[in-house]
Design a protein around this motif. Sequence first.
Motif, mmCIF file in Angstrom:
data_model
loop_
_atom_site.group_PDB
_atom_site.id
_atom_site.type_symbol
_atom_site.label_atom_id
_atom_site.label_comp_id
_atom_site.label_asym_id
_atom_site.label_seq_id
_atom_site.Cartn_x
_atom_site.Cartn_y
_atom_site.Cartn_z
ATOM 1 N N VAL A 21 0.830 -1.205 0.000
ATOM 2 C CA VAL A 21 0.000 0.000 0.000
ATOM 3 C C VAL A 21 0.867 1.258 0.000
ATOM 4 O O VAL A 21 0.710 2.110 -0.886
ATOM 5 C CB VAL A 21 -1.010 -0.010 1.168
ATOM 6 N N VAL A 25 1.164 3.996 -3.031
ATOM 7 C CA VAL A 25 0.891 5.407 -2.785
ATOM 8 C C VAL A 25 2.104 6.258 -3.176
ATOM 9 O O VAL A 25 1.956 7.311 -3.809
ATOM 10 C CB VAL A 25 0.500 5.639 -1.305
ATOM 11 N N ALA A 90 -1.616 -5.662 -6.018
ATOM 12 C CA ALA A 90 -2.044 -4.823 -4.890
ATOM 13 C C ALA A 90 -1.407 -3.438 -4.966
ATOM 14 O O ALA A 90 -2.045 -2.435 -4.610
ATOM 15 C CB ALA A 90 -1.698 -5.505 -3.572
ATOM 16 N N SER A 94 -3.653 0.020 -5.117
ATOM 17 C CA SER A 94 -3.503 1.153 -4.186
ATOM 18 C C SER A 94 -3.055 2.410 -4.913
ATOM 19 O O SER A 94 -3.515 3.508 -4.588
ATOM 20 C CB SER A 94 -2.555 0.796 -3.042
ATOM 21 N N ILE A 98 -5.560 5.788 -4.819
ATOM 22 C CA ILE A 98 -5.146 7.063 -4.226
ATOM 23 C C ILE A 98 -5.153 8.168 -5.274
ATOM 24 O O ILE A 98 -5.500 9.316 -4.980
ATOM 25 C CB ILE A 98 -3.781 6.944 -3.499
#
Length: 183
Positions: A21, A25, A90, A94, A98
Motif C-alpha cells: 500500500v 501510494v 495490490a 492502491s 489514491i
Amino acid sequence: MVYIDIYGMNLGLMGVVFLTVPIGVALAMGSYFCFLYWGVNPKMRIEGPAAPEQRLIPAVVASIIIPIGLFIFGWTSRTSVHWIVPSIGAVLISAGMITVIQCMLLYVAMAYPVYSASLFAGNDFARSSLAFAGIMWSGPLFHNLGVGKGCTLLAGLTIGCIGGVVFLYLQGAKLRARSKFAV
C-alpha cells in the motif's frame, strides 16, 4: 485468504505484504506530482488556472489501472505463482485508488470552492459507508466465489466506473454550467 491460506504465510509475514500500500501510494504520488510540476504548473503560469476537468486526467489513467491490478491480484493468487505477483497487483490497486481519490477531491474543491467543505464531508460519509459495507459483503463474496472470480466481479464494477470518470472529464464543464452552485 490469499497470503495465509494459499501461500501459507504467518501473520507477521502477511503483515509485511501490506507494505504494498505505501509503495503504491509513493509511486502514485510521485507520478501525480510530476504531472502537476511538468504538466499543470507551466501551463497555469502562462494561461492561468485551467478548467477543473484538467485535474481529472490522472484519474482517467488511474481508473484503468485499478481493474488491471484486481485481475492480476485475483488470477495470480495460487500456489503455482510466486506471492510477489499478486502483491504487484495490490500495488497497482492502491496506486490507482489514491490517484482517483486525490483527483476527485481536487476537482470538487476547484469546481465548487464555496461548498467544498460540505462536499468533502459528504464524500467522507459515502466512502466510509461503502468501506463499512465492504467489510460486510467481502467475506461472503470471496468465500463463495473464490479470490479469482471475486476480484473479477470487482474489476468488472470498476471497469464500469471508468465510464463515470471519463464522462465527468468530458462533460464536467457542461454539468457545471447547468449548476447554480458552480463558480
